[in-house]
Design a protein around this motif. Structure first.
Motif, PDB file in Angstrom:
ATOM      1  N   GLY A   1      -9.685 -87.013 -22.667  1.00 20.86           N
ATOM      2  CA  GLY A   1      -9.757 -86.926 -21.213  1.00 20.86           C
ATOM      3  C   GLY A   1      -8.784 -87.847 -20.512  1.00 20.86           C
ATOM      4  O   GLY A   1      -8.232 -87.492 -19.464  1.00 20.86           O
ATOM      5  N   PHE A   2      -8.548 -89.039 -21.052  1.00 23.20           N
ATOM      6  CA  PHE A   2      -7.585 -89.956 -20.437  1.00 23.20           C
ATOM      7  C   PHE A   2      -6.196 -89.331 -20.426  1.00 23.20           C
ATOM      8  O   PHE A   2      -5.475 -89.412 -19.439  1.00 23.20           O
ATOM      9  N   SER A   3      -5.811 -88.699 -21.543  1.00 22.85           N
ATOM     10  CA  SER A   3      -4.504 -88.037 -21.603  1.00 22.85           C
ATOM     11  C   SER A   3      -4.447 -86.867 -20.631  1.00 22.85           C
ATOM     12  O   SER A   3      -3.429 -86.653 -19.963  1.00 22.85           O
ATOM     13  N   LEU A   4      -5.529 -86.102 -20.553  1.00 17.66           N
ATOM     14  CA  LEU A   4      -5.558 -84.973 -19.616  1.00 17.66           C
ATOM     15  C   LEU A   4      -5.321 -85.458 -18.200  1.00 17.66           C
ATOM     16  O   LEU A   4      -4.547 -84.852 -17.443  1.00 17.66           O
ATOM     17  N   ASP A   5      -5.965 -86.565 -17.832  1.00 17.46           N
ATOM     18  CA  ASP A   5      -5.818 -87.103 -16.484  1.00 17.46           C
ATOM     19  C   ASP A   5      -4.419 -87.687 -16.270  1.00 17.46           C
ATOM     20  O   ASP A   5      -3.772 -87.402 -15.261  1.00 17.46           O
ATOM     21  N   LYS A   6      -3.961 -88.477 -17.219  1.00 15.57           N
ATOM     22  CA  LYS A   6      -2.667 -89.143 -17.073  1.00 15.57           C
ATOM     23  C   LYS A   6      -1.527 -88.142 -16.931  1.00 15.57           C
ATOM     24  O   LYS A   6      -0.609 -88.337 -16.132  1.00 15.57           O
ATOM     25  N   PHE A   7      -1.595 -87.054 -17.691  1.00 16.05           N
ATOM     26  CA  PHE A   7      -0.509 -86.076 -17.671  1.00 16.05           C
ATOM     27  C   PHE A   7      -0.846 -84.860 -16.812  1.00 16.05           C
ATOM     28  O   PHE A   7      -0.218 -83.815 -16.920  1.00 16.05           O
ATOM     29  N   LYS A   8      -1.877 -85.020 -15.977  1.00 12.58           N
ATOM     30  CA  LYS A   8      -2.256 -84.047 -14.956  1.00 12.58           C
ATOM     31  C   LYS A   8      -2.430 -82.625 -15.498  1.00 12.58           C
ATOM     32  O   LYS A   8      -1.871 -81.662 -14.986  1.00 12.58           O
ATOM     33  N   VAL A   9      -3.229 -82.506 -16.546  1.00 10.41           N
ATOM     34  CA  VAL A   9      -3.526 -81.215 -17.157  1.00 10.41           C
ATOM     35  C   VAL A   9      -4.781 -80.650 -16.484  1.00 10.41           C
ATOM     36  O   VAL A   9      -5.786 -81.344 -16.353  1.00 10.41           O
ATOM     37  N   ASP A  10      -4.704 -79.410 -16.051  1.00 10.35           N
ATOM     38  CA  ASP A  10      -5.834 -78.735 -15.406  1.00 10.35           C
ATOM     39  C   ASP A  10      -6.899 -78.448 -16.461  1.00 10.35           C
ATOM     40  O   ASP A  10      -6.709 -77.609 -17.348  1.00 10.35           O
ATOM     41  N   ARG A  11      -8.029 -79.132 -16.350  1.00  7.27           N
ATOM     42  CA  ARG A  11      -9.099 -78.986 -17.337  1.00  7.27           C
ATOM     43  C   ARG A  11      -9.675 -77.567 -17.378  1.00  7.27           C
ATOM     44  O   ARG A  11     -10.220 -77.162 -18.397  1.00  7.27           O
ATOM     45  N   THR A  12      -9.566 -76.837 -16.296  1.00  8.07           N
ATOM     46  CA  THR A  12     -10.104 -75.470 -16.278  1.00  8.07           C
ATOM     47  C   THR A  12      -9.282 -74.524 -17.142  1.00  8.07           C
ATOM     48  O   THR A  12      -9.750 -73.441 -17.476  1.00  8.07           O
ATOM     49  N   LYS A  13      -8.080 -74.930 -17.510  1.00  4.73           N
ATOM     50  CA  LYS A  13      -7.215 -74.077 -18.340  1.00  4.73           C
ATOM     51  C   LYS A  13      -7.325 -74.381 -19.829  1.00  4.73           C
ATOM     52  O   LYS A  13      -6.671 -73.747 -20.647  1.00  4.73           O
ATOM     53  N   ILE A  14      -8.175 -75.338 -20.172  1.00  6.20           N
ATOM     54  CA  ILE A  14      -8.364 -75.694 -21.582  1.00  6.20           C
ATOM     55  C   ILE A  14      -9.306 -74.675 -22.216  1.00  6.20           C
ATOM     56  O   ILE A  14     -10.361 -74.373 -21.653  1.00  6.20           O
ATOM     57  N   PRO A  15      -8.935 -74.113 -23.362  1.00  4.54           N
ATOM     58  CA  PRO A  15      -9.825 -73.147 -24.020  1.00  4.54           C
ATOM     59  C   PRO A  15     -11.216 -73.734 -24.237  1.00  4.54           C
ATOM     60  O   PRO A  15     -11.362 -74.926 -24.557  1.00  4.54           O
ATOM     61  N   ARG A  16     -12.237 -72.909 -24.055  1.00  5.65           N
ATOM     62  CA  ARG A  16     -13.620 -73.376 -24.156  1.00  5.65           C
ATOM     63  C   ARG A  16     -13.964 -73.899 -25.541  1.00  5.65           C
ATOM     64  O   ARG A  16     -14.901 -74.670 -25.711  1.00  5.65           O
TER      65      ARG A  16
END
Length: 140
Positions: free
Chosen positions: A100-115
């Motif tokens: 999650g820290f990497s997702l936030d730092k690199f501004k990755v849209d969490r809704t686009k992550i495969p379930r």
């Protein structure tokens, strides 16, 4: 700033409690593994390694988790690139996790992550918690 620090601490406490509960449910008589990787293409040899260990260890093979983190984490939203990895991971009971820290730092849209990919708020902390539970660990 104080709100951010407080929120971060709260998330880590919640993550710690959730991870401990799950890790305590694991059979300590099994060989459990965690791999921290920064590159999506490394999933192929990681999953092949899990497959080989499962074949070699049989009933002694336990949990196998892969934590994806770092600047290239956005690649996990590419369904074309991830489709085969997700399918192979499920086949060999490999859990794919996103930091999650990497997702936030690199501004990755969490809704686009495969379930099929679970998010842990702090991949490094999760790795250390699993090591404390006896997991064998490697970082790539």
């Amino acid at each position: 700033m104080k709100t951010y620090i407080f929120s971060s601490l709260l998330v880590m406490i919640m993550l710690f409690n959730t991870t401990n509960t799950k890790a305590q449910d694991l059979d300590r008589n099994k060989n459990n593994y965690v791999v921290l990787t920064k590159k999506v293409p490394q999933l192929q040899p990681i999953i092949l390694t899990a497959q080989a260990l499962k074949a070699e260890e049989g009933d002694k093979f336990g949990d196998f988790q892969v934590i994806i983190c770092g600047p290239l984490i956005g690649e996990i939203t590419d369904t074309e690139k991830m489709g085969n990895f997700i399918e192979q991971a499920q086949k060999f009971k490999v859990q794919l996790l996103a930091c999650g820290f990497s997702l936030d730092k690199f501004k990755v849209d969490r809704t686009k992550i495969p379930r099929e990919i679970r998010i842990v708020e702090n991949g490094i902390l999760h790795n250390f918690q699993l090591q404390n539970k006896g997991y064998k660990s490697v970082s790539l």
